[in-house]
Design a protein around this motif. Sequence first.
Motif, PDB file in Angstrom:
ATOM      1  N   ALA A   1       0.841  -1.204   0.000  1.00 45.72           N
ATOM      2  CA  ALA A   1       0.000   0.000   0.000  1.00 45.72           C
ATOM      3  C   ALA A   1       0.870   1.247   0.000  1.00 45.72           C
ATOM      4  N   ALA A   2       0.535   2.191  -0.885  1.00 42.72           N
ATOM      5  CA  ALA A   2       1.335   3.407  -1.017  1.00 42.72           C
ATOM      6  C   ALA A   2       1.068   4.406   0.093  1.00 42.72           C
ATOM      7  N   ASP A   3      -0.137   4.391   0.626  1.00 48.93           N
ATOM      8  CA  ASP A   3      -0.505   5.301   1.699  1.00 48.93           C
ATOM      9  C   ASP A   3      -1.672   4.692   2.460  1.00 48.93           C
ATOM     10  N   ALA A   4      -2.137   5.378   3.498  1.00 50.54           N
ATOM     11  CA  ALA A   4      -3.182   4.816   4.347  1.00 50.54           C
ATOM     12  C   ALA A   4      -4.489   4.623   3.584  1.00 50.54           C
ATOM     13  N   GLY A   5      -4.826   5.541   2.694  1.00 47.44           N
ATOM     14  CA  GLY A   5      -6.044   5.383   1.906  1.00 47.44           C
ATOM     15  C   GLY A   5      -5.987   4.153   1.028  1.00 47.44           C
ATOM     16  N   ASP A   6      -4.854   3.940   0.389  1.00 44.44           N
ATOM     17  CA  ASP A   6      -4.651   2.743  -0.430  1.00 44.44           C
ATOM     18  C   ASP A   6      -4.726   1.493   0.441  1.00 44.44           C
ATOM     19  N   LEU A   7      -4.162   1.561   1.635  1.00 43.57           N
ATOM     20  CA  LEU A   7      -4.203   0.432   2.565  1.00 43.57           C
ATOM     21  C   LEU A   7      -5.643   0.055   2.891  1.00 43.57           C
TER      22      LEU A   7
ATOM     23  N   PRO B   1      -1.322  -6.180  12.617  1.00 39.82           N
ATOM     24  CA  PRO B   1      -0.713  -5.965  11.285  1.00 39.82           C
ATOM     25  C   PRO B   1      -1.151  -4.658  10.627  1.00 39.82           C
ATOM     26  N   MET B   2      -2.428  -4.309  10.754  1.00 38.25           N
ATOM     27  CA  MET B   2      -2.897  -3.058  10.154  1.00 38.25           C
ATOM     28  C   MET B   2      -2.288  -1.856  10.866  1.00 38.25           C
ATOM     29  N   ALA B   3      -2.222  -1.912  12.203  1.00 37.10           N
ATOM     30  CA  ALA B   3      -1.630  -0.797  12.956  1.00 37.10           C
ATOM     31  C   ALA B   3      -0.154  -0.634  12.608  1.00 37.10           C
ATOM     32  N   THR B   4       0.551  -1.740  12.470  1.00 34.44           N
ATOM     33  CA  THR B   4       1.973  -1.686  12.147  1.00 34.44           C
ATOM     34  C   THR B   4       2.197  -1.037  10.793  1.00 34.44           C
ATOM     35  N   ARG B   5       1.337  -1.366   9.826  1.00 35.34           N
ATOM     36  CA  ARG B   5       1.474  -0.770   8.502  1.00 35.34           C
ATOM     37  C   ARG B   5       1.102   0.715   8.529  1.00 35.34           C
TER      38      ARG B   5
ATOM     39  N   ARG C   1       3.950   2.655  10.012  1.00 29.81           N
ATOM     40  CA  ARG C   1       5.071   2.834   9.073  1.00 29.81           C
ATOM     41  C   ARG C   1       4.738   3.882   8.012  1.00 29.81           C
ATOM     42  N   LEU C   2       3.477   3.913   7.586  1.00 28.34           N
ATOM     43  CA  LEU C   2       3.070   4.871   6.560  1.00 28.34           C
ATOM     44  C   LEU C   2       3.030   6.305   7.086  1.00 28.34           C
ATOM     45  N   ALA C   3       3.168   6.478   8.395  1.00 24.50           N
ATOM     46  CA  ALA C   3       3.230   7.828   8.961  1.00 24.50           C
ATOM     47  C   ALA C   3       4.588   8.473   8.745  1.00 24.50           C
ATOM     48  N   ARG C   4       5.551   7.724   8.236  1.00 19.97           N
ATOM     49  CA  ARG C   4       6.862   8.307   7.941  1.00 19.97           C
ATOM     50  C   ARG C   4       6.740   9.335   6.821  1.00 19.97           C
ATOM     51  N   PRO C   5       7.688  10.276   6.757  1.00 18.87           N
ATOM     52  CA  PRO C   5       7.589  11.334   5.739  1.00 18.87           C
ATOM     53  C   PRO C   5       7.844  10.813   4.342  1.00 18.87           C
ATOM     54  N   ALA C   6       7.287  11.530   3.384  1.00 19.10           N
ATOM     55  CA  ALA C   6       7.576  11.234   1.989  1.00 19.10           C
ATOM     56  C   ALA C   6       8.935  11.824   1.647  1.00 19.10           C
TER      57      ALA C   6
ATOM     58  N   ILE D   1       4.514  10.574  16.935  1.00 19.52           N
ATOM     59  CA  ILE D   1       4.311   9.974  15.617  1.00 19.52           C
ATOM     60  C   ILE D   1       5.647   9.618  14.977  1.00 19.52           C
ATOM     61  N   ILE D   2       6.605  10.531  15.069  1.00 14.70           N
ATOM     62  CA  ILE D   2       7.933  10.274  14.491  1.00 14.70           C
ATOM     63  C   ILE D   2       8.576   9.055  15.152  1.00 14.70           C
ATOM     64  N   ALA D   3       8.572   9.036  16.473  1.00 14.86           N
ATOM     65  CA  ALA D   3       9.209   7.932  17.191  1.00 14.86           C
ATOM     66  C   ALA D   3       8.533   6.607  16.869  1.00 14.86           C
ATOM     67  N   GLU D   4       7.196   6.590  16.889  1.00 15.61           N
ATOM     68  CA  GLU D   4       6.468   5.352  16.636  1.00 15.61           C
ATOM     69  C   GLU D   4       6.639   4.879  15.200  1.00 15.61           C
ATOM     70  N   SER D   5       6.650   5.820  14.252  1.00 18.66           N
ATOM     71  CA  SER D   5       6.737   5.410  12.852  1.00 18.66           C
ATOM     72  C   SER D   5       8.068   4.742  12.541  1.00 18.66           C
ATOM     73  N   TYR D   6       9.122   5.111  13.279  1.00 20.61           N
ATOM     74  CA  TYR D   6      10.427   4.471  13.101  1.00 20.61           C
ATOM     75  C   TYR D   6      10.708   3.433  14.190  1.00 20.61           C
ATOM     76  N   GLU D   7       9.715   3.180  15.033  1.00 20.62           N
ATOM     77  CA  GLU D   7       9.833   2.202  16.120  1.00 20.62           C
ATOM     78  C   GLU D   7      10.996   2.521  17.048  1.00 20.62           C
ATOM     79  N   LEU D   8      11.167   3.803  17.347  1.00 19.80           N
ATOM     80  CA  LEU D   8      12.182   4.224  18.309  1.00 19.80           C
ATOM     81  C   LEU D   8      11.660   4.031  19.722  1.00 19.80           C
ATOM     82  N   THR D   9      12.540   3.643  20.619  1.00 17.43           N
ATOM     83  CA  THR D   9      12.177   3.551  22.029  1.00 17.43           C
ATOM     84  C   THR D   9      12.144   4.965  22.620  1.00 17.43           C
ATOM     85  N   PRO D  10      11.523   5.130  23.795  1.00 15.25           N
ATOM     86  CA  PRO D  10      11.537   6.453  24.430  1.00 15.25           C
ATOM     87  C   PRO D  10      12.949   7.013  24.613  1.00 15.25           C
ATOM     88  N   ARG D  11      13.902   6.154  24.982  1.00 17.04           N
ATOM     89  CA  ARG D  11      15.282   6.613  25.154  1.00 17.04           C
ATOM     90  C   ARG D  11      15.890   7.038  23.823  1.00 17.04           C
ATOM     91  N   GLU D  12      15.611   6.271  22.763  1.00 16.88           N
ATOM     92  CA  GLU D  12      16.152   6.621  21.450  1.00 16.88           C
ATOM     93  C   GLU D  12      15.574   7.945  20.951  1.00 16.88           C
TER      94      GLU D  12
END
Length: 361
Positions: free
Chosen positions: A16-22, A160-164, A167-172, A289-300
């Motif tokens: 999926a290219a974006d959330a709407g496509d998903l 699985p849907m939440a994970t996708r 990830r799609l919240a990352r910047p273009a 949103i940034i941290a979650e989209s890249y799966e960063l921990t709170p410390r990271e």
Amino acid sequence: MGGRRRGEALTGIDRAADAGDLFGRASARLRRAVPFDAAVWAAADPETGLVTAPMLVEGLGERERCADYWESELLEENVVPFRDLARAAVPAAGLRAATGDLPARSARFRRLLEGQGVRDELRAVFRAGDRSWGVVSLFRTGGGPFTHDEVELVAGLSTPMATRLRRLARPAEPSPLPDAPGPGLVLFDPSGAATSLNDEAREHLASLPPGPSVPTALGVRLPIWIIGTALQARAIARGRDHGGARVRIRTAAGRWLVCHASGLTGPGGSPGPVALVIEPASAADLAVIIAESYELTPRELEITQHVARGLPTAEIAARLFISPHTVRDHLKTIFQKTGASSRGELVARLFTEHHWPGARS
């Protein structure tokens, strides 16, 4: 059998290219395993759980009653509201099963669904960890109610849907940034009707992606996620919720806006108007949103924010009471997760690409 059907429903979501496509892909696949006649799919703000762009509405006269649906969700007593499903052991439920085959116990059913011929509703929250990234409601107008196996299958799509979506919240890819309008203001009267707005609000509204919206006497249509934020402010003012009336919205160009609303007090302490502000999102607005989209921990994320401030490794270590070696280890992991190869690239990827330059004065 359930695992195979779940896998079929998830086929292609990684493309999926974006959330709407998903949402479109998932809906087409899921309908084969769990027949339904209409559906509402929406992204959600991971901090507040409020719906945001994009939203896909299929059937039930398309979009005409969408605002009424969310008004009932936020302001009326209902069975299995999304905020409860977000915390439930199983993030999906059927309306008839939850009411002992008495769906009229739900205000949503009495006021909206029954009149549209809906016999049952299956709703789910897409969550990863303790964050909700989207919601779905499936409706049946004929046949039997949703079965236990069907509810379990849809519940199995949650992570699985939440994970996708996360990830799609990352910047273009980076693109030239326009000047940002200043804060936009929309005022609603105590009944929820929009009564005034400024030019900046009109500019921000024009930048939003297409989706369900409602007409106003102001000559503009307000998207459902704007209406939902104002409704949440009314719910808080009425003592129905303690959450925040705040949502991040991605524009059609991929930039982020933040929308927040507050209920004002009228004469004698009565409920007054709702003031809603929509403005360019800052890096702080987007931290989660940034941290979650890249799966960063709170410390990271904490280390990344210090890097964005220009602090060297030794100073970051001193501020966090850890060793410089530990900071370097964290940075190595951060670079791997984000695909950045330097501090400058990291800051650009996680912050600069997400938000607007300074607003116009």
